[in-house]
Design a protein around this motif. Structure first.
Motif, short mmCIF file in Angstrom:
data_model
loop_
_atom_site.label_atom_id
_atom_site.label_comp_id
_atom_site.label_asym_id
_atom_site.label_seq_id
_atom_site.Cartn_x
_atom_site.Cartn_y
_atom_site.Cartn_z
N LEU A 257 0.82 -1.40 0.19
CA LEU A 257 -0.04 0.10 0.08
C LEU A 257 0.89 1.25 -0.02
O LEU A 257 0.62 2.17 -0.68
N VAL B 69 2.21 1.63 -3.53
CA VAL B 69 1.24 2.29 -4.39
C VAL B 69 1.07 3.55 -4.21
O VAL B 69 0.93 4.57 -5.36
N ILE C 143 2.26 0.02 -10.28
CA ILE C 143 1.13 0.13 -9.54
C ILE C 143 0.37 -0.94 -9.66
O ILE C 143 -0.46 -1.52 -8.73
N ASP D 152 1.78 -3.82 -7.77
CA ASP D 152 1.91 -3.71 -6.39
C ASP D 152 0.42 -3.85 -6.08
O ASP D 152 0.21 -4.41 -4.70
N THR D 153 -0.54 -3.47 -6.60
CA THR D 153 -1.97 -3.89 -6.09
C THR D 153 -2.24 -5.26 -6.11
O THR D 153 -2.88 -5.78 -5.25
N PHE E 294 -0.58 -6.61 -3.08
CA PHE E 294 -1.33 -6.41 -1.94
C PHE E 294 -2.43 -7.24 -1.71
O PHE E 294 -2.86 -7.51 -0.61
#
Length: 162
Positions: free
Chosen positions: A72, A75, A111, A114-115, A118
């Motif tokens: 998080l 991001v 992004i 990494d999402t 996550f």
């Protein structure tokens, strides 16, 4: 294992060059210099430790929550750099945050990656660890079946949550 592998690889590539890790954190222009140094030096160690905990299945849910927070933060940092028009490399897998000559920032893909990571952290934190995890073998997972040392699977008992 994917999340663990990414964390270990990212930390491993940065741990040998902590100065570049600090420069990458500073490139985001989000933290005061003193805090950026602490994060830059500590982040590779944290990534490796969390990745190893995930691989062996020790403190699995805690490691999942920490990985969620890391992803998080990544991001948010990348989105912030993109929104402010910074032209930097994420520094995720080493490097000092500077783009190579002629390279363009790849914020959207970073992004999205990494999402996804996550989301894997959410799964790890949400669901109890499997039977092969050290958490289960040590009886740290309430409600999981625990087997005796001889591997007698005929008479499992459930460890009660006390």
């Amino acid at each position: 294992m994917v999340l663990a592998g990414v964390l270990i690889a990212a930390g491993w590539q940065k741990i040998g060059t902590p100065v570049l890790s600090v420069q990458a954190v500073e490139a985001y222009e989000l933290l005061p210099e003193s805090l950026a140094k602490v994060v830059g030096y500590g982040l590779p160690i944290l990534e490796i430790v969390v990745g190893v905990l995930l691989v062996v299945g020790l403190l699995t849910r805690v490691a999942g929550m920490i990985s969620m927070l890391l992803m998080l933060a990544f991001v948010i940092g990348i989105a912030s750099a993109w929104a402010r028009g910074l032209r930097i490399d994420c520094g995720c897998f080493g490097g000092g945050g500077q783009l190579k000559a002629g390279a363009e920032p790849d914020y959207l893909l970073t992004i999205l990656r990494d999402t996804g990571l996550f989301a894997l952290g959410v799964v790890v934190a949400w669901f109890p660890p499997g039977r092969l995890a050290l958490d289960s073998a040590l009886g740290l997972t309430p409600g999981r079946e625990v087997y005796d040392a001889e591997g007698d699977e005929e008479e499992p008992h459930v460890k009660e949550n006390r």
